[in-house]
Each structure stands twice: as structure tokens, then as C-alpha cells.
Design a protein around this motif. Structure first.
Motif, PDB file in Angstrom:
ATOM      1  N   ALA A  81     -24.123  -1.484  17.082  1.00 46.47           N
ATOM      2  CA  ALA A  81     -25.209  -2.394  17.450  1.00 46.47           C
ATOM      3  C   ALA A  81     -24.777  -3.836  17.219  1.00 46.47           C
ATOM      4  CB  ALA A  81     -26.455  -2.089  16.620  1.00 46.47           C
TER       5      ALA A  81
ATOM      6  N   ARG B 186     -31.943  -4.208  23.947  1.00 47.31           N
ATOM      7  CA  ARG B 186     -33.187  -4.154  23.183  1.00 47.31           C
ATOM      8  C   ARG B 186     -33.717  -5.570  22.970  1.00 47.31           C
ATOM      9  NH1 ARG B 186     -30.391  -0.521  18.499  1.00 47.31           N
ATOM     10  NH2 ARG B 186     -30.321   1.467  19.595  1.00 47.31           N
TER      11      ARG B 186
ATOM     12  N   HIS C 293     -23.657  -9.030  13.425  1.00 46.36           N
ATOM     13  CA  HIS C 293     -24.495 -10.146  13.862  1.00 46.36           C
ATOM     14  C   HIS C 293     -23.612 -11.055  14.703  1.00 46.36           C
ATOM     15  CE1 HIS C 293     -27.999 -12.756  13.658  1.00 46.36           C
ATOM     16  NE2 HIS C 293     -27.112 -13.732  13.743  1.00 46.36           N
TER      17      HIS C 293
ATOM     18  N   VAL D 108     -23.274  -2.264  12.500  1.00 42.17           N
ATOM     19  CA  VAL D 108     -24.079  -3.369  13.026  1.00 42.17           C
ATOM     20  C   VAL D 108     -23.343  -4.670  12.734  1.00 42.17           C
ATOM     21  CG1 VAL D 108     -26.286  -4.598  12.906  1.00 42.17           C
ATOM     22  CG2 VAL D 108     -26.227  -2.120  12.559  1.00 42.17           C
TER      23      VAL D 108
ATOM     24  N   GLN E  30     -26.615  -7.569  16.814  1.00 43.59           N
ATOM     25  CA  GLN E  30     -27.876  -8.275  16.623  1.00 43.59           C
ATOM     26  C   GLN E  30     -27.688  -9.775  16.847  1.00 43.59           C
ATOM     27  OE1 GLN E  30     -28.902  -7.090  12.622  1.00 43.59           O
ATOM     28  NE2 GLN E  30     -30.099  -5.357  13.380  1.00 43.59           N
TER      29      GLN E  30
ATOM     30  N   GLU F 118     -36.648  -6.810  22.508  1.00 45.92           N
ATOM     31  CA  GLU F 118     -37.644  -6.986  21.439  1.00 45.92           C
ATOM     32  C   GLU F 118     -37.000  -7.013  20.057  1.00 45.92           C
ATOM     33  OE1 GLU F 118     -36.822  -2.711  21.727  1.00 45.92           O
ATOM     34  OE2 GLU F 118     -37.176  -4.241  23.230  1.00 45.92           O
ATOM     35  N   ARG F 119     -35.793  -6.488  19.930  1.00 48.27           N
ATOM     36  CA  ARG F 119     -35.071  -6.482  18.650  1.00 48.27           C
ATOM     37  C   ARG F 119     -33.952  -7.520  18.622  1.00 48.27           C
ATOM     38  NH1 ARG F 119     -33.913  -0.125  17.520  1.00 48.27           N
ATOM     39  NH2 ARG F 119     -36.059   0.556  17.248  1.00 48.27           N
ATOM     40  N   ASN F 120     -33.801  -8.292  19.712  1.00 48.49           N
ATOM     41  CA  ASN F 120     -32.746  -9.296  19.782  1.00 48.49           C
ATOM     42  C   ASN F 120     -31.373  -8.639  19.605  1.00 48.49           C
ATOM     43  OD1 ASN F 120     -31.600 -11.874  19.969  1.00 48.49           O
ATOM     44  ND2 ASN F 120     -31.993 -12.387  17.841  1.00 48.49           N
ATOM     45  N   SER F 121     -31.202  -7.462  20.242  1.00 45.67           N
ATOM     46  CA  SER F 121     -29.956  -6.715  20.042  1.00 45.67           C
ATOM     47  C   SER F 121     -29.550  -5.925  21.286  1.00 45.67           C
ATOM     48  CB  SER F 121     -30.091  -5.771  18.851  1.00 45.67           C
ATOM     49  OG  SER F 121     -30.980  -4.715  19.140  1.00 45.67           O
TER      50      SER F 121
END
Length: 144
Positions: free
Chosen positions: A78, A62, A114, A112, A80, A64-67
Motif C-alpha cells: 500500500a 482508494r 508514505h 505500507v 499512502q 477516500e483513504r488517500n492511498s
């Protein structure tokens, strides 16, 4: 020693986790005296977790979501901040088997993290996949 270095020196090493374990983690609060989460591995004892090491196959990128979305043998999770990871770009292709070190940002409904570090393990993915659950179990047994 700078304040950032002191905080980094106090941080425990990353804990190897499966996404299913992260889904059942509980947030630690001010009463516990620390930030982060707690999991209950097979030993039944609680294990504090903030920095994690996870592995899985990229199932969705993804940009556009930096993920990216990854899957391991217990479910999806997920990741990120993938564009900010040094040398992380080779990991951003569907089907790649990767390791991710990162900070937990959510556990429910979808885990999620990071990303702090990513590495492409695709070259020997068969070995890495077979060994991963055993590595997770062994480390958690040693830590509890």
C-alpha cells in the motif's frame, strides 16, 4: 544550514526494494541507534532501510483513504499520502505501472509506505518491469 536540511543531508538515499523483501524487514530500535528497518538481501548481510524506491502496477485506487494498492512480482503493498505528492495524480489509475519513493510506515501484515514522490512509468512499462528485479539486486549488492 537549517535543522531540516541537516537531517535531510544525513538521510541515506532510497533503497530499491521488492514488496516481499519489505514484508520480512525488521524494525531497528534505540539499541541500534537509529530509526527505520533492516532487510537481509540475498547477500545475507543486513541493510538498513528507511527511505525506499519501489515499483509496481496500480491494482486499486482508494481516494477516500488517500492511498493506492500496488503489486510487484513478489506481492502487494500500500502507498499512502498519494494526494499530497506533486504531479502524482497521473499515477492514480488502475493498471498504471508506477515508481514510488517513500518512507516505510509498516511492514506487516501488508507493507505500507508514505509517498514522497511518484512517477508514471507506463509508457515503457515492459522494459521497466523486466529490469526492475535486476536493478534491485544490483543496488543491494553494492550497498552490502
Amino acid at each position: 544550514m537549517q535543522a531540516d536540511e541537516a537531517a535531510e543531508a544525513k538521510r541515506p538515499p532510497p533503497v530499491k526494494l521488492l514488496s516481499g523483501q519489505l514484508r520480512t524487514a525488521q524494525r531497528r530500535g534505540p539499541a541500534d541507534g537509529e530509526d527505520g528497518f533492516v532487510i537481509r538481501p540475498a547477500t545475507g548481510r543486513s541493510l538498513p532501510v528507511s527511505l525506499v524506491w519501489m515499483q509496481g502496477t496500480v491494482v486499486e485506487v482508494r481516494p477516500e483513504r488517500n492511498s493506492v494498492m500496488l503489486v510487484d512480482e513478489t506481492g502487494t503493498f500500500a502507498v499512502q499520502g498519494v494526494h499530497n505528492v506533486p504531479r502524482g495524480k497521473p499515477c492514480l489509475s488502475q493498471g498504471k505501472y508506477v515508481m514510488v519513493m517513500g518512507v516505510i510506515t509498516a511492514v506487516s501484515p501488508e507493507p505500507v509506505i508514505h509517498a514522497v514522490k511518484m512517477a508514471d512509468l507506463s509508457e515503457l512499462s515492459g522494459v521497466h518491469r523486466r529490469m526492475w528485479k535486476l536493478e534491485v539486486e544490483e543496488l543491494q549488492r553494492l550497498l552490502t
